[in-house]
Design an enzyme around this catalytic site. Sequence first.
Site, mmCIF file in Angstrom:
data_model
loop_
_atom_site.group_PDB
_atom_site.id
_atom_site.type_symbol
_atom_site.label_atom_id
_atom_site.label_comp_id
_atom_site.label_asym_id
_atom_site.label_seq_id
_atom_site.Cartn_x
_atom_site.Cartn_y
_atom_site.Cartn_z
ATOM 1 N N CYS A 142 0.952 -1.275 -0.067
ATOM 2 C CA CYS A 142 -0.098 -0.021 -0.040
ATOM 3 C C CYS A 142 0.963 1.224 0.041
ATOM 4 O O CYS A 142 1.678 1.444 -0.980
ATOM 5 C CB CYS A 142 -1.218 0.065 1.123
ATOM 6 S SG CYS A 142 -2.522 1.222 0.984
ATOM 7 N N HIS A 235 -4.662 -4.274 0.252
ATOM 8 C CA HIS A 235 -4.269 -4.823 1.528
ATOM 9 C C HIS A 235 -4.678 -6.268 1.634
ATOM 10 O O HIS A 235 -5.574 -6.611 2.360
ATOM 11 C CB HIS A 235 -4.872 -4.062 2.841
ATOM 12 C CG HIS A 235 -4.235 -2.582 3.055
ATOM 13 N ND1 HIS A 235 -3.192 -2.604 3.902
ATOM 14 C CD2 HIS A 235 -4.550 -1.474 2.701
ATOM 15 C CE1 HIS A 235 -2.784 -1.315 4.010
ATOM 16 N NE2 HIS A 235 -3.776 -0.507 3.576
ATOM 17 N N GLU A 237 -3.631 -8.464 3.603
ATOM 18 C CA GLU A 237 -3.320 -8.804 4.817
ATOM 19 C C GLU A 237 -4.640 -8.401 5.872
ATOM 20 O O GLU A 237 -4.805 -9.136 6.969
ATOM 21 C CB GLU A 237 -2.030 -8.299 5.399
ATOM 22 C CG GLU A 237 -2.336 -6.762 6.125
ATOM 23 C CD GLU A 237 -2.257 -6.011 5.059
ATOM 24 O OE1 GLU A 237 -2.242 -4.455 5.572
ATOM 25 O OE2 GLU A 237 -2.169 -6.087 3.808
#
Length: 313
Positions: A142, A235, A237
Amino acid sequence: MPIRIPDQLPASDVLREENIFIMPLSRASTQEIRPLRVLILNLMPKKIETETQFLRLLSNSPLQVDVELLRIDDRPSKNTPTEHLDNFYRQFEMVKGRNFDGLIITGAPLGLVQFEDVIYWDHLKTIMEWANKHVTSTLYVCWAAQAGLKLLYDLPKRTRKDKLSGVYNHEIHNPYHPILRGFDDTFLAPHSRYADFSQEYLAEHTDLDVLATSDVAGVYLAATKDKRNVFVTGHPEYDAHTLHNEYIRDLGEGMEPVIPINYYPNNNPDNKPVASWRSHGHLLFSNWLNYCVYQQTPYDLDHFSEDNFTKDD
């Protein structure tokens, strides 16, 4: 194989409850296996939450991974206990003389801040430059992707008028690229950023392999031809609730955030969001570890050399 983390790290209990195999350092030290050494530079405010998210993705690999956590500086944190930082995080001075198989640089809530106004910008540049000589492959996530593109290609910051927030559909561009091995032709991934990454702009100003894009979100995944630098603009994660928490936070701060796209069932924030990107996130990190790190790194990290790496055609 498991990830190896300090015995008392809070993420240990969370991941064990999810039936993820965590090997404490006390046990790992008795095994004659050369684990991959991965450093995570955590720039996010809520460090415990972020480290747990990344450790979860790193755990889903047959490779044994020894993870160390790095902080950008010694300034007090508003969101993470000082004791946690002192016990589990290293300063750059403590690691700069070593080599690592992989480095992950997380995002940061700095989308509207100019690079030169970021308080730790010079230090971050130093770490990124160090990584080129001491790390086999670096994964920029990001905001870090935007920072990495500035350092490596001198790309100026490009910012959207409105924040990009939601879960977007992406299309892969080269199914035979190692990072995309096993990917479906299309996949979902979350974004939460102001940065703008257009495919045309990256094609004009860089020699990156653009691997996955979205009609709405732009470039999602790109890599240098030697796979030593991998850029993820979203993102993968994120937990199921992370976008929701950000949305509620922005509402509480008096902002007028747009409801995250394609996130809540029926686009209703009262409905529990569903994580539709989890399998993609695990596959992305597994491929990065295998094809960008494990298959390129020297067995003896003391023999690390930039000359060891070849570029794909």
